[in-house]
Design a protein around this motif. Structure first.
Motif, PDB file in Angstrom:
ATOM      1  N   GLN A 117      13.465   3.863  -1.098  1.00 50.20           N
ATOM      2  CA  GLN A 117      14.242   2.983  -0.223  1.00 50.20           C
ATOM      3  C   GLN A 117      14.335   3.608   1.164  1.00 50.20           C
ATOM      4  O   GLN A 117      15.064   3.117   2.022  1.00 50.20           O
ATOM      5  CB  GLN A 117      15.654   2.760  -0.792  1.00 50.20           C
ATOM      6  N   ASN A 118      13.598   4.707   1.379  1.00 55.96           N
ATOM      7  CA  ASN A 118      13.605   5.367   2.678  1.00 55.96           C
ATOM      8  C   ASN A 118      12.798   4.528   3.672  1.00 55.96           C
ATOM      9  O   ASN A 118      11.603   4.302   3.479  1.00 55.96           O
ATOM     10  CB  ASN A 118      12.985   6.761   2.489  1.00 55.96           C
ATOM     11  N   PRO A 119      13.462   4.039   4.736  1.00 53.65           N
ATOM     12  CA  PRO A 119      12.788   3.093   5.640  1.00 53.65           C
ATOM     13  C   PRO A 119      11.507   3.666   6.254  1.00 53.65           C
ATOM     14  O   PRO A 119      10.538   2.939   6.456  1.00 53.65           O
ATOM     15  CB  PRO A 119      13.832   2.821   6.723  1.00 53.65           C
ATOM     16  N   GLU A 120      11.499   4.974   6.531  1.00 50.30           N
ATOM     17  CA  GLU A 120      10.308   5.572   7.144  1.00 50.30           C
ATOM     18  C   GLU A 120       9.131   5.560   6.167  1.00 50.30           C
ATOM     19  O   GLU A 120       8.008   5.198   6.514  1.00 50.30           O
ATOM     20  CB  GLU A 120      10.602   7.015   7.591  1.00 50.30           C
ATOM     21  N   LEU A 121       9.408   5.982   4.930  1.00 46.93           N
ATOM     22  CA  LEU A 121       8.333   6.027   3.927  1.00 46.93           C
ATOM     23  C   LEU A 121       7.860   4.610   3.588  1.00 46.93           C
ATOM     24  O   LEU A 121       6.666   4.350   3.417  1.00 46.93           O
ATOM     25  CB  LEU A 121       8.825   6.726   2.661  1.00 46.93           C
ATOM     26  N   MET A 122       8.834   3.696   3.507  1.00 40.31           N
ATOM     27  CA  MET A 122       8.533   2.319   3.139  1.00 40.31           C
ATOM     28  C   MET A 122       7.540   1.680   4.109  1.00 40.31           C
ATOM     29  O   MET A 122       6.686   0.890   3.719  1.00 40.31           O
ATOM     30  CB  MET A 122       9.862   1.571   3.175  1.00 40.31           C
ATOM     31  N   LYS A 123       7.674   2.057   5.399  1.00 43.13           N
ATOM     32  CA  LYS A 123       6.806   1.483   6.434  1.00 43.13           C
ATOM     33  C   LYS A 123       5.337   1.774   6.175  1.00 43.13           C
ATOM     34  O   LYS A 123       4.464   1.097   6.704  1.00 43.13           O
ATOM     35  CB  LYS A 123       7.192   2.055   7.803  1.00 43.13           C
ATOM     36  N   ARG A 124       5.074   2.834   5.409  1.00 43.85           N
ATOM     37  CA  ARG A 124       3.677   3.203   5.165  1.00 43.85           C
ATOM     38  C   ARG A 124       2.948   2.162   4.324  1.00 43.85           C
ATOM     39  O   ARG A 124       1.730   2.150   4.271  1.00 43.85           O
ATOM     40  CB  ARG A 124       3.614   4.539   4.426  1.00 43.85           C
ATOM     41  N   LEU A 125       3.697   1.361   3.609  1.00 41.62           N
ATOM     42  CA  LEU A 125       3.049   0.365   2.758  1.00 41.62           C
ATOM     43  C   LEU A 125       2.992  -0.966   3.499  1.00 41.62           C
ATOM     44  O   LEU A 125       4.016  -1.608   3.708  1.00 41.62           O
ATOM     45  CB  LEU A 125       3.809   0.194   1.437  1.00 41.62           C
ATOM     46  N   ASP A 126       1.791  -1.340   3.874  1.00 42.32           N
ATOM     47  CA  ASP A 126       1.599  -2.636   4.536  1.00 42.32           C
ATOM     48  C   ASP A 126       1.494  -3.697   3.438  1.00 42.32           C
ATOM     49  O   ASP A 126       0.531  -3.706   2.669  1.00 42.32           O
ATOM     50  CB  ASP A 126       0.318  -2.573   5.375  1.00 42.32           C
ATOM     51  N   PRO A 127       2.492  -4.589   3.345  1.00 39.06           N
ATOM     52  CA  PRO A 127       2.533  -5.520   2.214  1.00 39.06           C
ATOM     53  C   PRO A 127       1.306  -6.433   2.146  1.00 39.06           C
ATOM     54  O   PRO A 127       0.871  -6.801   1.055  1.00 39.06           O
ATOM     55  CB  PRO A 127       3.789  -6.342   2.443  1.00 39.06           C
ATOM     56  N   GLU A 128       0.764  -6.765   3.305  1.00 39.88           N
ATOM     57  CA  GLU A 128      -0.388  -7.660   3.288  1.00 39.88           C
ATOM     58  C   GLU A 128      -1.622  -6.966   2.715  1.00 39.88           C
ATOM     59  O   GLU A 128      -2.305  -7.497   1.843  1.00 39.88           O
ATOM     60  CB  GLU A 128      -0.671  -8.136   4.701  1.00 39.88           C
ATOM     61  N   ARG A 129      -1.867  -5.746   3.246  1.00 42.20           N
ATOM     62  CA  ARG A 129      -3.069  -5.036   2.764  1.00 42.20           C
ATOM     63  C   ARG A 129      -2.911  -4.602   1.310  1.00 42.20           C
ATOM     64  O   ARG A 129      -3.843  -4.678   0.512  1.00 42.20           O
ATOM     65  CB  ARG A 129      -3.370  -3.848   3.670  1.00 42.20           C
ATOM     66  N   ALA A 130      -1.709  -4.152   0.976  1.00 43.62           N
ATOM     67  CA  ALA A 130      -1.486  -3.731  -0.417  1.00 43.62           C
ATOM     68  C   ALA A 130      -1.603  -4.942  -1.347  1.00 43.62           C
ATOM     69  O   ALA A 130      -2.154  -4.850  -2.450  1.00 43.62           O
ATOM     70  CB  ALA A 130      -0.114  -3.080  -0.552  1.00 43.62           C
ATOM     71  N   GLY A 131      -1.113  -6.077  -0.896  1.00 45.34           N
ATOM     72  CA  GLY A 131      -1.219  -7.299  -1.694  1.00 45.34           C
ATOM     73  C   GLY A 131      -2.680  -7.671  -1.918  1.00 45.34           C
ATOM     74  O   GLY A 131      -3.073  -8.094  -3.012  1.00 45.34           O
ATOM     75  N   ARG A 132      -3.480  -7.508  -0.889  1.00 49.18           N
ATOM     76  CA  ARG A 132      -4.916  -7.798  -1.003  1.00 49.18           C
ATOM     77  C   ARG A 132      -5.550  -6.875  -2.051  1.00 49.18           C
ATOM     78  O   ARG A 132      -6.343  -7.302  -2.884  1.00 49.18           O
ATOM     79  CB  ARG A 132      -5.548  -7.578   0.378  1.00 49.18           C
ATOM     80  N   ARG A 133      -5.175  -5.590  -2.006  1.00 44.77           N
ATOM     81  CA  ARG A 133      -5.743  -4.651  -2.994  1.00 44.77           C
ATOM     82  C   ARG A 133      -5.372  -5.077  -4.414  1.00 44.77           C
ATOM     83  O   ARG A 133      -6.195  -5.042  -5.326  1.00 44.77           O
ATOM     84  CB  ARG A 133      -5.232  -3.227  -2.736  1.00 44.77           C
ATOM     85  N   LEU A 134      -4.113  -5.480  -4.586  1.00 39.28           N
ATOM     86  CA  LEU A 134      -3.690  -5.920  -5.915  1.00 39.28           C
ATOM     87  C   LEU A 134      -4.479  -7.157  -6.347  1.00 39.28           C
ATOM     88  O   LEU A 134      -4.944  -7.239  -7.493  1.00 39.28           O
ATOM     89  CB  LEU A 134      -2.183  -6.223  -5.925  1.00 39.28           C
TER      90      LEU A 134
END
Ligand SMILES: Cc1cc2nc3c(=O)[nH]c(=O)nc-3n(C[C@H](O)[C@H](O)[C@H](O)COP(=O)(O)O)c2cc1C
Lengths: 440, 229
Positions: free
Chosen positions: A365-382
């Motif tokens: 839930q750390n905002p800095e770490l969370m930013k590393r995950l781009d939801p669009e690109r990660a969603g594409r990978r999934l």
């Protein structure tokens, strides 16, 4: 010449892992809590093989002849059952244990692939509702964030009785992850160590469950499919009772199934592997005349299209994935090796998800770490990964001559070990021996 | 005034009709006859209407209620007003176990007694019980108030979080991490307000209540607390 000495020898009982845990316990006085599923080797889908078609059966042409994958969940009582393009769904993982970006990415990936995703212990976020074409809303003992509006904007309801990683256990989310937003959704003070209940607060046993499912149906005007999720321990009876209580879908989660945070002793010692649970669950539905009418979704260590095909061949209607979906998003990626090392671990072994320091920005839930995950690109990978799983399962099904994944059957399988043969109820490869069923 | 006889028409029709009501409906008073202990009566409502139930209700009456006032002229089964969000549920008889379980808001007034686990995991609701409550009430209660004119059974408030418990009579025993706390003016005013909401103001003196809440010792895991369980 020096006298030859025996090589220093480690014990098979007191292994280095066992000894390190004893030292840790002695130093801290508290059990080990971690995320992920059982890590020990267990009888699994790797112990099964498909018998491809040859003289006695003919195969289907790859890329030429159809092999359908669609699955409908909830056709028993719900007026609006769910249609999935492929029989693999994303399992329930809580907002709180996962970052908002991770939840959004799961929704995006599942939607691209034409399948569903699931909320978790902590309620529904707008991000995940917005990005999930088909969203299953979990109804858990804690009822964190439970409300009738979200119930109505969900596409299906999943009443959670247990999880494979911890059948009989409640949830756990430690203070580091209870931010203002997470706490607000759960009606708890921020920063406290939170334990969710292991039993539902307003019903006990199958007779009450039936009344509870009736209430949820009344609230949602009999529209939504209702799933009942159980951890695999007594799959025959649990499946039979869930079906008897009026479930549209039974979700069965084996002991390899992931968790956000649970005692290691619980993860490794309670429940049974999914391989051993599917046949008894299918048997229960068959005995009630409900196989394929009440759908069976299985999970716990599903990694590939082969695992999916094997689960379907044993009689499941669909599979669910948790851990594999997180890995597809970027969990435990060797690209973050330096940071994993700084946390005292290594990429691939990181499981201190409860501490909230995930370098990949997923179990945090750390905002800095969370930013590393781009939801669009990660969603594409999934989505890519889900489509590979589907293609793999189709490849196998065509080789077995099946025009739909659901036509796979136990007769298409053999086992490599006696254990797997007994658990999956299929013959040991090269024999017609099914331990416990044929011969002795 | 719509009247609905559950001997004549199925429950599903009643709930559907109630769900179809809009906030500005003028059908604001509904009478339900012959409930005969049926489960899930008037669940999932979301309109400012009053539903009077002429008899005993089964499990989950008024479950997940928003805005509506549900009045049971009899007793209610397990989980009355469970997960209520707003509005009110009044029970003129007794309530079974888990009354007001996990409810986020609104008022649950029980004019008889309530069984065990009253207010379990409550998340903001106000519960007022004119009689007594059973064991393990307010277990893991997170927020809201529980005001009881009579007595409380064993293990009151076990593992509770921030909910406030006001008990006028005796408490058989307190659960883990639940302690008595001093009653100050603000608490007496709160008790008065809750009694008033339930139509019980003037019946008893708020000064006769004692307050119980969390010692907050179990908010963080600590080995030394393992013995509390
Ligand atoms: C991070 C994480 C959080 C989870 N949270 C929940 C939850 O809130 N509710 C639930 O029923 N299961 C939860 N699970 C279990 C999954 O729903 C699912 O049963 C499991 O992950 C399937 O096994 P697999 O991880 O091997 O695919 C969680 C799993 C993970 C990995």
């Amino acid at each position: 010449m020096a006298t030859p000495r025996t090589r220093p020898r480690f014990s098979a009982t007191f292994t280095p892992d066992v000894m390190s845990e004893i030292r840790r316990a002695a130093a801290t006085g508290i059990y080990d809590i971690r995320g992920a599923g059982a890590k020990r080797a267990l009888p699994h889908f790797d112990d099964l093989l498909f018998l491809g078609a040859s003289v006695s059966r003919y195969p289907l042409e790859g890329y030429r002849e159809r092999c359908d994958t669609e699955v409908i969940l909830g056709s028993r009582f719900a007026s609006k059952p769910i249609r999935l393009k492929t029989p693999v769904t994303i399992a329930g993982m809580s907002f709180g244990s996962l970052s908002a970006n991770a939840k959004e990415a799961l929704g995006r990936g599942a939607s691209l692939a034409g399948t569903s995703t699931t909320t978790g212990d902590g309620g529904m976020t707008d991000e995940e509702r917005g990005h999930s074409q088909t969203l299953v809303y979990q109804y858990l003992p804690s009822r964190y964030g439970m409300n009738p509006d979200d119930l109505r904007r969900a596409d299906a309801i999943e009443v959670v009785i247990g999880q494979g990683a911890k059948p009989g256990g409640g949830g756990m989310l430690l203070g580091q992850k209870i931010t203002e937003r997470v706490a607000g959704m759960r009606c708890l003070p921020p920063g406290i160590d939170q334990r969710s209940a292991c039993r539902h607060p307003d019903w006990t046993g199958p007779d009450d469950l039936e009344i509870k499912l009736g209430e949820l149906r009344e609230i949602t005007d009999w529209e939504k499919p209702i799933y009942v999720k159980v951890g695999a321990s007594r799959p025959y009876y649990d499946t039979a009772l869930a079906a008897k209580s009026g479930a549209d879908v039974v979700v069965l989660d084996g002991m390899q199934g992931g968790t956000a945070a649970t005692q290691d002793v619980f993860i490794e010692n309670v429940g049974i592997p999914i391989l051993a649970a599917i046949r008894p669950a299918v048997q229960a539905l068959q005995d009630l005349g409900l196989h394929r009418k009440v759908q069976l979704v299985v999970s716990g260590g599903i990694r590939s299209g082969a695992d999916m095909a094997k689960a379907l061949a044993l009689g499941a209607d669909a599979v669910a994935i948790g851990t594999a979906a997180l890995i597809a998003l970027g969990d435990n990626d060797p690209a973050y090796e330096a940071e994993y090392e700084a946390l005292g671990t290594t990429a691939g072994a990181y499981d201190d998800w409860h501490e909230g320091n995930d370098p990949a920005g997923i179990t945090t839930q750390n905002p800095e770490l969370m930013k590393r995950l781009d939801p669009e690109r990660a969603g594409r990978r999934l989505a890519n990964y889900l489509s590979v799983m589907t293609l793999e399962a189709q490849t196998i099904a065509r080789a077995c001559g099946k025009s739909h994944l659901h036509n796979l059957e136990p007769e298409d399988l053999v086992a490599l070990t006696i254990e797997a043969a007994a658990m999956a109820g299929v013959p040991l490869a090269g024999t017609d021996w099914i331990p416990g069923k044929t011969g002795f | 005034m719509p009247a609905f006889d559950l001997h004549e028409r199925p429950l599903r029709e009643l709930n559907r009709a109630l769900h179809a009501l809009r906030t500005d409906t003028n059908e604001t008073l509904w009478r339900v006859a012959n409930p005969d202990g049926r489960h899930s009566i008037a669940v999932g409502l979301d309109a400012p209407v009053t539903v009077e139930i002429g008899g005993n209700a089964g499990y989950y009456c008024g479950g997940m209620n928003k805005q509506a006032t549900v009045i049971v002229h009899g007793s209610a089964g397990v989980g009355v007003a469970e997960n209520m969000m707003s509005g009110a549920v009044h029970v003129h008889g007794d309530a079974s176990q888990s009354a007001g379980a996990t409810a986020h808001g609104g008022l649950l007034a029980i004019y008889g007694n309530a069984g065990s686990r009253c207010g379990i995991s409550m998340k903001g609701i106000d519960i007022v019980v004119r009689g007594s409550i059973g064991h393990l009430s307010a277990f893991m209660a997170q927020a809201g108030t529980l005001t009881v004119l009579g007595d409380a059974g064993e293990a009151l408030g076990d593992s509770l979080y921030e909910a406030r418990l006001y008990i006028r009579g005796t408490v058989k025993s307190l659960g883990a991490d639940c302690i008595e706390k001093p009653m100050r003016d603000e608490h007496r005013a709160q008790v008065y307000a809750k009694l008033e909401a339930a139509g019980l103001a003037g019946e008893v003196d708020p000064a006769e209540f004692r307050r119980y809440g969390s010692a907050r010792q179990l908010y963080h895991f600590h080995v030394d607390n393992a013995g509390a369980y």
